[in-house]
Structure formats: C-alpha cells, structure tokens
Design a protein around this motif. Structure first.
Motif, PDB file in Angstrom:
ATOM      1  N   ARG A   1     -27.239 -26.719 -41.452  1.00 38.05           N
ATOM      2  CA  ARG A   1     -27.607 -25.373 -41.912  1.00 38.05           C
ATOM      3  C   ARG A   1     -26.480 -24.363 -41.753  1.00 38.05           C
ATOM      4  O   ARG A   1     -26.701 -23.162 -41.811  1.00 38.05           O
TER       5      ARG A   1
ATOM      6  N   ALA B   1     -25.805 -13.954 -35.682  1.00 41.08           N
ATOM      7  CA  ALA B   1     -26.994 -13.676 -36.498  1.00 41.08           C
ATOM      8  C   ALA B   1     -27.428 -14.925 -37.263  1.00 41.08           C
ATOM      9  O   ALA B   1     -28.630 -15.224 -37.354  1.00 41.08           O
ATOM     10  N   HIS B   2     -26.457 -15.639 -37.823  1.00 42.56           N
ATOM     11  CA  HIS B   2     -26.792 -16.862 -38.549  1.00 42.56           C
ATOM     12  C   HIS B   2     -27.357 -17.912 -37.599  1.00 42.56           C
ATOM     13  O   HIS B   2     -28.342 -18.591 -37.922  1.00 42.56           O
TER      14      HIS B   2
ATOM     15  N   ARG C   1     -28.938 -17.429 -34.806  1.00 46.61           N
ATOM     16  CA  ARG C   1     -30.299 -17.032 -34.427  1.00 46.61           C
ATOM     17  C   ARG C   1     -31.297 -17.377 -35.534  1.00 46.61           C
ATOM     18  O   ARG C   1     -32.428 -17.800 -35.260  1.00 46.61           O
ATOM     19  N   MET C   2     -30.897 -17.199 -36.778  1.00 49.59           N
ATOM     20  CA  MET C   2     -31.781 -17.527 -37.886  1.00 49.59           C
ATOM     21  C   MET C   2     -32.059 -19.023 -37.931  1.00 49.59           C
ATOM     22  O   MET C   2     -33.194 -19.455 -38.174  1.00 49.59           O
TER      23      MET C   2
ATOM     24  N   LEU D   1     -34.494 -19.891 -35.207  1.00 47.37           N
ATOM     25  CA  LEU D   1     -35.846 -19.498 -35.602  1.00 47.37           C
ATOM     26  C   LEU D   1     -36.415 -20.456 -36.633  1.00 47.37           C
ATOM     27  O   LEU D   1     -37.580 -20.875 -36.549  1.00 47.37           O
ATOM     28  N   ALA D   2     -35.595 -20.843 -37.612  1.00 48.27           N
ATOM     29  CA  ALA D   2     -36.061 -21.747 -38.663  1.00 48.27           C
ATOM     30  C   ALA D   2     -36.513 -23.087 -38.074  1.00 48.27           C
ATOM     31  O   ALA D   2     -37.493 -23.687 -38.547  1.00 48.27           O
TER      32      ALA D   2
END
Length: 232
Positions: free
Chosen positions: A30, A173-174, A176-177, A180-181
């Motif tokens: 990802r 930020a990426h 963390r995303m 979360l995903a």
C-alpha cells in the motif's frame, strides 16, 4: 504529486515463517506506485512453516536490483544461509538498495550476506544473541533503525517495521491511513509476547520445543558463519 516508483524485493525460501513475509507484504503493498516481487531461486511453489506454499513472482535473475530489500525469517534461514545463490543475491541487491530490511531471523541472513557489519540490528529474541557472529550489534527492540537498515523483531514485528518504513518513505499521514485501513489495533489476549513477560515456565517450554524442531541450531549457525568467513 505522484509518489516515486519503488521496486520491493522479498526473499522467499523453504520453511520461511509466512507471517514474517505476508505481514510486511500487506503493508508495503500500500505504498502506492510500487512493484513488489517475491523472489526465489525458481518459480516453483515454496513451502512455508505454516503447511502451505507460496508461489514466487520472480527469480534471482529477474531482480538484479531493488529499492527495498526485505528478508523474512523462519526455521529455513539456516538453509538460506548455506545456499550460495541465495546469499549472493541478497548481498548483490542489498549493496545498492535504498533500504535493507528484515523481519525476525531474516537479519541473520542479512548478516551472512555481509550487510550488517557495524550496524545495530533486531532479531527474534531467541536468536538475537547470534547477531554478533556477523559483526552486528543486537538490540532488544521491536523495530531497530540504523541508517538505511531496518530490522524487525520476531514475526508480528514485521507489521510494525513496515509501517515505520512506510512513514519514512511516504510520510506519517500515509502510514497512519494504512494502519487504519488494516485496522491494526492489536489487543492481545495474553501479556506473553516477550520472554520477560511470558514467565520462566513458558520460555522454558518454548525452548524445549525449539530444541526438538531444530536441534543444535546455534552450533550450525556458528559453522555456517565460519564457512562464510566470519570470525564471530
């Protein structure tokens, strides 16, 4: 802005611990704009320690270089270290990779390829003491970062290491995303994930089990290190 393209190469070898591999594969897939290969000597399915096989996507000849090299661990690491073609490929790709990484006992493979001399490194707690054989300084942390070397502790630490690497490459930020995903929000049912917290009885039971599965593995690794020119 389009993310920079990346080529990621994971070493695949017989008796690899599949979660060492598939945990960080899931995270690093990802990164965005990345080509990820599972690299082995041939394209034949490779048996894992979980009882199923994984099909490589490329051979050593197909991947002469990569931006990120990742070596997982498992009971098959000694066989990987003993195999000249495997170690030659790891050494060659790691020499010019932007990031040289491992999970669990994969750091011993990096060490055998000469990629950890003078570096701090992590490893599965039960084999961390073997890192000095290859000129590395063992560190008892879940993720160890020393310049462009990122080495994770045992098995599940591969997810943590991959998220840390994602943050270094694409930003926090990426990362963390991605976390979360994946809903990576672990709440383990037992506080037994380290020898310090598991207790003496559990550690001793584990060590007896390993002695049955891989008798004499420390001595075997010392012999392999000496064969590859490491004084220990």
């Amino acid at each position: 802005m389009t993310a920079e393209p990346l080529r990621i190469a994971f070493l695949l070898f017989p008796d690899v611990t599949q979660l060492d591999l598939t945990g960080p594969v899931q995270v690093l897939s990802r990164l965005g704009n990345a080509r990820l290969d599972l690299v082995a000597a041939t394209l034949e399915p490779v048996p894992t320690d979980a009882g199923f096989s994984i099909v490589p996507t490329a051979t050593f000849a197909d991947v002469p270089a990569a931006d990120i090299l990742c070596v997982p661990g498992g009971f098959g690491t000694h066989r990987a270290i003993a195999d000249d073609a495997t170690i030659d490929w790891v050494a060659r790709v790691g020499a010019d990779a932007r990031w040289v990484t491992s999970v669990c006992t994969g750091s011993l493979v990096l060490g055998a390829a000469g990629l950890l001399r003078g570096y701090k490194a992590g490893c599965h707690w039960a084999q961390r003491h073997m890192l000095p054989l290859f000129g590395a300084e063992p560190v008892a942390e879940r993720v160890v970062i020393d310049r462009n070397r990122l080495t994770g502790g045992g098995v599940t630490a591969g997810i943590d290491f991959a998220l840390r690497l994602t943050a270094l490459i694409r930003g926090e930020a990426h990362a963390r995303m991605v976390q979360l995903a994946l809903e990576y929000d672990p709440i383990p049912p037992f506080d037994a994930g380290s020898p310090e917290r598991a207790g003496v009885a559990v550690v001793e039971a584990y060590e007896r089990r390993v002695a049955q599965l891989a008798p004499g593995r420390d001595d075997q690794l010392r012999a392999l290190a000496a064969r590859r020119g490491f004084a220990g």
